[in-house]
Design an enzyme around this catalytic site. Structure first.
Site: not given
Length: 290
Positions: A68, A107, A122
């Site tokens: 991420c 994250h 995302d």
């Protein structure tokens, strides 16, 4: 670094100079279909470096994926370059073992405002929890996507992203009871606040996830890529091809174990990844599910 190279990497041609919702949805979906979510660097003697230029060279010019901090950092740069109103946010992942959110911000996601409405973008959670398009930031609204029904819940001090999945079908009897196959129909994914974050906020987590013996990423080598019909993944030694069948109310999980001599071929043919160093597949027991 330039947008033209990025667009070529995700299979888009032409100029996209209008920062509207339609374009945001398009590049978000193309990214998750083209760029794998993966942590292979740390399992072949390299490091995941939280640096924008490094991420661009790795993902765009070297044809790799990333986790991420790499994928979403790159995507945030793309959005800003295109003129989107973008804010970097941090989130805490739900731990299926403890049934609680992790205590650290591990994250990275983005809030994007388009025509006065806020969305969460995302491109780097992977597997069956990966959203294909940005989600409108509104509480309690079911938002149907390929992988299932996602929704945000405003808990006052935080927002929670959760997902309601379909039932699962596992054709291979050897994996009928596999811990990799999710069983819960509704589960939390992560929680977050709307406090803006600078990239430095994630430096410690980016390092800890690569050295902490309890880190999921230390205990599993992972690569996944969304496809037109679902996603494929190599988690440890287990290769899976998952087909979403919303019309039947099920997702089909085809799983097999691969041999060491097959890993390079699988990475190249299924994920278009060619590593420069030898991968040491890791598959320790964790609470990780597809």
């Amino acid at each position: 670094m330039n947008l033209e190279e990025y667009f070529k990497r995700i299979g888009l041609q032409g100029s996209f100079d209008k920062p509207d919702l339609e374009t945001l949805k398009l590049i978000h979906k193309q990214h998750v279909m083209s760029v794998p979510f993966e942590n292979l660097s740390m399992h072949c003697g390299e490091r995941h470096i939280l640096d924008l230029e490094f991420a661009f060279n790795k993902i765009v010019r070297s044809g790799r994926g990333g986790w991420c901090f790499e994928n979403n950092s790159l995507f945030g740069w793309v959005l800003r370059e295109m003129g989107y109103d973008t804010t970097r946010l941090s989130s805490r992942v739900f731990n299926s073992r403890t049934k609680e959110f992790d205590p650290t911000d591990s994250h990275l996601i983005h809030k994007v405002v388009v025509d006065g409405k806020a969305y969460i973008a995302d491109v780097a959670f992977g597997l069956s929890f990966q959203i294909w398009e940005p989600m409108e930031l509104v509480s309690g609204k079911d938002q149907h996507q390929a992988a299932g029904v996602f929704r945000f819940l405003d808990k006052g001090d935080k927002w929670v992203l959760e997902k309601t999945s379909r039932k699962t079908k596992v054709p291979n009897p050897d994996f009928a009871d596999s811990s990799l196959v999710k069983r819960q129909e509704t589960t939390a994914i992560y929680c977050f606040t709307l406090e803006p974050r600078e990239v430095e906020h994630f430096y410690e987590a980016n390092n800890t996830l690569q050295i902490d013996p309890k880190s999921l990423f230390m205990n599993k080598s992972i690569v996944s890529l969304q496809t037109a019909t679902g996603f494929r993944a190599l988690v440890g030694w287990t290769y899976s091809e998952v087909t979403f069948k919303p019309e039947e109310g099920v997702d089909v999980f085809d799983l097999i174990n691969i041999e060491d001599e097959e890993k390079e071929q699988v990475l190249l043919e299924k994920f278009n990844i060619k590593l420069q160093k030898k991968l040491q597949i890791v598959s320790n027991k964790t609470g990780y599910t597809l």
